[in-house]
Design a protein around this motif. Structure first.
Motif: not given
Length: 577
Positions: A216, A420, A429, A432
């Motif tokens: 994360a 994540h 998320p 990412t």
């Protein structure tokens, strides 16, 4: 950026503690401040050394604390606390754990499984406070020496210098303590800001670590603009936990079965077609529905170009993560006392607001007296150009979102594991996913990038841990097998335990599959859509912060908040060397 003390407690609760075992005579004799000082680790001052007995998952070990003198790398001198734990039986390796929020403590922000198991696996472990002491995870007082005068040394230490120089000291201490020529392998393991620390290490100091685990990750400081948008959306349209639960039920009814299994988990919320408008007026007022739409939407510049993706619309009712879930991070259980006040919630705002306010007022504006509620030029996620330009100019040094900067790390054969939770309301998320897509594009496709980096998305997991989905998994063993044996992880087994306690029967177990997988490739929905052509103006940093110039520009698609990529499955090659 969770409450780190709660994460530490959660990690300790994963395994019940047993009876203490006695220390060996060798550890008792060598684990003293005098003996550790005599090792002569450069720039490290030993404050204490304590021989700790074996207890539960933790073996007998020497716990060393002290300070490192930091200097250079663009700023003047400072100091940072460092704790190193040295197990009696050493495997020759070091794992350095990250910290969360605005740091300032020695509480780990990393995979709880890894934190609990590392010492028992024989790793020496280390952690730093990044160069300041905070009263809480989002205390920003340390940033300013006086109004208008930032403490540059502390800021540089926080963003990248202290972890690097602490790494050098930790390696030296472990080597000298065990009488070894060096550590055989070094890994970094962090989540949230701890994930940022790991990425920054790989980008700025590729020789420090053989492998990085970044969960994360706090990729870039636009996260704070996103946090402000989300908390502000509900300021005048508060939703109670009971209403949030009803909205979550409606989301599950709409999207749970999309992945082929009606199991209480939405495998990819980017594909979810839920529209908050459908709950007006039975469940939501129009103002509340509009607030959810803002929550789902991205942050844009004044021209509508996306600079940070929207939020996942799933797992809103889960509350067992650090600082809670949607209730805790985005909204408070009760409405703000005075929505028009400079401090609408008083001393207990949503966590996203607390983080964004402290970060922006102290690091960006250098003025703790600013009325963040009424005078910050961002409306429903659209920020003014001049404010964005200053924000990027002052905070760009702390961003870890440029995939091309990983080339030296990868060219040395080193490995990166990203993960994540799709239920994360603390850091999107989808940010990412953006990063991994950019990384694949730079490498020449997913097959190429998977030789160096792999991403694992965890359905139903909140910020670093918690949620209805499996949140307990062993990334450290997966990374070590990849580095040492060349066994790249195609999947990582994850489980959900009652109360986070591994001694009980798992509520759910499933593999986390490397991204992209069958649940991603059909539509590759990530709440974003690429816009052709480079961004200009306020979406790019100044020429003095060149990495930002490579960031893609994005445009929002649709009105429901569920947006699909339109480019090919394999990103076009803009190859890493």
């Amino acid at each position: 950026m969770p409450t780190t003390s709660r994460r530490a407690a959660a990690a300790l609760s994963l395994l019940s503690l047993g009876m203490a075992a006695p220390l060996s005579a060798k550890t008792a004799q060598t684990c003293t401040a005098e003996a550790l000082t005599a090792l002569g680790v450069p720039s490290f001052t030993v404050a204490s050394a304590k021989a700790a007995p074996a207890e539960g998952p933790f073996p007998a070990r020497c716990v060393v604390e002290g300070t490192i003198a930091t200097d250079g790398d663009g700023a003047g001198p400072n100091s940072a606390r460092l704790r190193v734990q040295l197990p009696e039986t050493w495997n020759g390796k070091l794992v350095f754990f990250g910290v969360g929020g605005l740091a300032g403590s020695l509480d780990p922000s990393a995979s709880p499984h890894d934190f609990v198991s590392a010492l028992g696996m024989g790793y020496a472990t280390a952690i730093t406070d990044t160069g300041h002491v905070g009263k809480n995870p989002f205390d920003a007082d340390w940033i300013l020496e006086a109004p208008g005068k930032p403490n540059e040394a502390r800021i540089v230490d926080y963003f990248y210098r202290a972890p690097h120089q602490a790494t050098i000291a930790a390696k030296a201490l472990a080597s000298k303590f065990y009488g070894a020529p060096g550590v055989s392998r070094a890994y970094f393991d962090g989540c949230s800001f701890g994930g940022h620390m790991g990425l920054m290490e790989a980008m700025r100091y590729p020789d420090d670590y053989d492998g990085i685990i970044a969960g994360a990750p706090y990729m870039d400081n636009h996260t704070q603009l996103w946090g402000y948008k989300n908390a502000k959306a509900f300021l005048k349209a508060h939703v109670t936990p009971e209403v949030v639960a009803k909205v979550n039920e409606a989301i599950l009814a709409t999207c749970d079965a999309d992945d082929g299994a009606k199991d209480g988990l939405i495998q990819n919320p980017g594909k979810c077609s839920f529209d908050p408008q459908s709950l007006v007026p039975a469940t939501l007022t129009q103002a509340q529905a509009d607030a959810f739409k803002i929550f789902m939407a991205p942050v844009t510049d004044s021209h509508g170009r996306t600079i940070y993706p929207g939020s996942p619309i799933s797992d809103l009712a889960a509350a067992d993560g650090p600082a809670g879930g949607f209730v805790g991070w985005v909204v408070t259980p009760t409405p703000a006392a005075d929505p028009a006040a400079a401090e609408p919630w008083g001393a207990a705002p949503p966590v996203l607001w607390a983080a964004a306010e402290g970060f922006t007022k102290f690091i960006d504006l250098h003025d703790p007296t600013v009325d963040f509620n009424n005078n910050w030029p961002e409306t429903d996620g659209r920020i003014a150009d001049d404010a964005l330009s200053q924000f990027d100019a002052r905070l760009g040094i702390g961003d870890a979102d440029q995939p091309e900067r990983l080339a030296p790390f990868f060219n040395e054969g080193k490995k990166l594991i990203l993960y994540h939770g799709y239920g994360d309301t603390a850091i999107s998320p989808f940010r990412t996913v953006w990063f991994y897509e950019d990384l694949a594009k730079a490498a020449g496709g997913y097959d190429k990038v998977s030789d160096h980096a792999r991403l694992f998305m965890a359905p139903g997991m909140l910020h670093c841990l918690g949620g209805d989905g499996p949140d307990n998994f062993d990334t450290l063993a997966a990374l070590d097998a990849w580095v040492e044996q060349g066994k790249a992880p195609d999947g990582i087994i994850a489980s959900k335990f009652p109360g986070g306690k591994t001694g009980q029967k798992a509520l759910r177990t499933m593999p986390l599959c490397a991204f992209p997988n069958r649940l991603d490739t059909a539509e590759r929905a990530t709440s974003i859509r690429p816009r052709t052509g480079p961004a200009s103006g306020a979406t790019s940093r100044s020429s003095t912060s060149a990495p930002m110039a490579s960031r893609r520009a994005w445009a929002q698609a649709g009105s429901s908040g569920s947006h699909a990529r339109t480019d090919a499955q394999e990103p076009a090659a803009e190859r890493l060397p």
